[in-house]
Enzyme design. Structure first.
Site, short mmCIF file in Angstrom:
data_model
loop_
_atom_site.label_atom_id
_atom_site.label_comp_id
_atom_site.label_asym_id
_atom_site.label_seq_id
_atom_site.Cartn_x
_atom_site.Cartn_y
_atom_site.Cartn_z
N ASP A 100 27.67 22.69 47.21
CA ASP A 100 26.74 21.68 47.84
C ASP A 100 27.41 20.77 48.56
OD1 ASP A 100 23.80 21.60 45.49
OD2 ASP A 100 24.53 23.06 46.91
N GLU B 16 46.14 35.78 36.46
CA GLU B 16 47.23 35.28 35.89
C GLU B 16 47.66 35.38 34.41
OE1 GLU B 16 46.73 31.20 37.10
OE2 GLU B 16 44.95 31.21 36.80
O1 LIG Z 1 49.45 30.10 37.89
C1 LIG Z 1 49.95 29.82 38.91
O2 LIG Z 1 51.25 29.93 39.45
C2 LIG Z 1 49.07 29.24 40.03
O3 LIG Z 1 47.76 29.10 39.59
C3 LIG Z 1 49.62 28.40 41.17
C4 LIG Z 1 50.33 27.47 40.83
O4 LIG Z 1 51.10 27.28 39.66
C5 LIG Z 1 49.57 26.13 41.07
O5 LIG Z 1 48.71 26.00 39.67
C6 LIG Z 1 50.39 24.98 41.11
O6 LIG Z 1 50.87 24.34 39.94
#
Ligand SMILES: O=C(O)C(=O)C[C@H](O)[C@@H](O)CO
Length: 263
Positions: free
Chosen positions: A83, A148
């Site tokens: 938004d 991740e």
């Molecule tokens: O896990 C990672 O790597 C990210 O997500 C990118 C970078 O670390 C960002 O989070 C900066 O710290």
């Protein structure tokens, strides 16, 4: 039209720069630096909704696509950030296709999703000056999710195959931590996982991205098919640049700067 979204879908490398200083002044400076995108970090930067709003306004002075990273995968936050005018979102810590699908629904109005309709008072529609916003919002929106951790890597193809996921960002730091190499994203096991993920996503025809300040590695990732690569952060450029200048005059930081980072 979201040129960033079109570019990554076509495999045209988009070079980005991470904004974690959490202020519109540095975003305005970086918006004109020539990057294709700027990441406005509401996960690890000291940001909140009003601050991200000011940074979106600052980014509008330049040509880079502002990509807003939410602090968490949360439907209500997606609504608020859309938004205020964010249209390219990065969602951290997505581990399953179900979580990715929930974020797709959060970005879409009924009947395709659950996004609340508040465009009449939102910057996204320019306060209803864009009378077509409700019709065009979905096409302009670009949803990127972060993979991740090991579990997310195991689910990578399923996550990438979710309709509405426009790209997958591999987070090197958190991936390293989950793989047992906290603070060492350059570890061979982590790098092997990143390269494998890029290859998988390329095979699936899905854009991949990451953050990496090692320029040789960044070029390697791009050559292997990564299409949205951030090549540094505002914090690092300022901190290391200030330290290097102080050291040229015999001064310098009192503490040893951590090494082994990726940015
Ligand atoms: O896990 C990672 O790597 C990210 O997500 C990118 C970078 O670390 C960002 O989070 C900066 O710290």
């Amino acid at each position: 039209m979201n040129r960033f979204k079109t570019a990554i879908q076509q495999g045209q490398a988009q070079i980005g720069f991470w904004q974690a200083l959490a202020n519109p002044y540095t975003v305005e400076i970086c918006a004109g630096a020539g990057f294709d995108w700027l990441l406005l970090d509401a996960e690890h930067g000291p940001n909140d909704l009003p601050l991200i709003l000011s940074q979106l306004q600052a980014a509008a002075t330049g040509t880079a696509e502002p990509v807003v990273r939410l602090p968490v995968a949360d439907t209500a936050l997606v609504k608020q950030y859309l938004d205020i005018g964010a249209r390219t979102l990065l969602i951290p810590m997505v581990e399953t296709a179900e979580e990715a699908a929930a974020m797709v629904r959060a970005t879409r109005y009924p009947p395709h999703g659950v996004r609340g309709v508040g465009s009449a008072i939102g910057r996204a529609s320019r306060w209803n000056r864009d009378s077509d916003y409700l019709k065009t919002a979905e096409a302009d929106l670009c949803l990127l999710v972060q993979v991740e951790c090991r579990r997310a890597l195991d689910n990578l193809e399923a996550i990438a195959s979710v309709e509405g996921v426009d790209g997958v960002f591999i987070g090197p730091s958190d991936l390293a931590a989950d793989l047992g190499h906290l603070g060492n994203p350059g570890h061979p096991e982590v790098q092997e996982a990143i390269l494998g993920a890029i290859a998988t996503l390329k095979r699936c025809g899905r854009p991949s991205g990451m953050l990496i300040a090692d320029q040789a590695l960044a070029r390697t990732y791009i050559e292997l098919g990564a299409s949205f690569v951030a090549v540094g952060t505002d914090v690092t450029v300022l901190a290391r640049g200030a330290e290097a200048l102080a050291e040229r005059f015999g001064r310098g930081p009192k503490h040893q700067v951590a090494s082994g980072g990726v940015y």
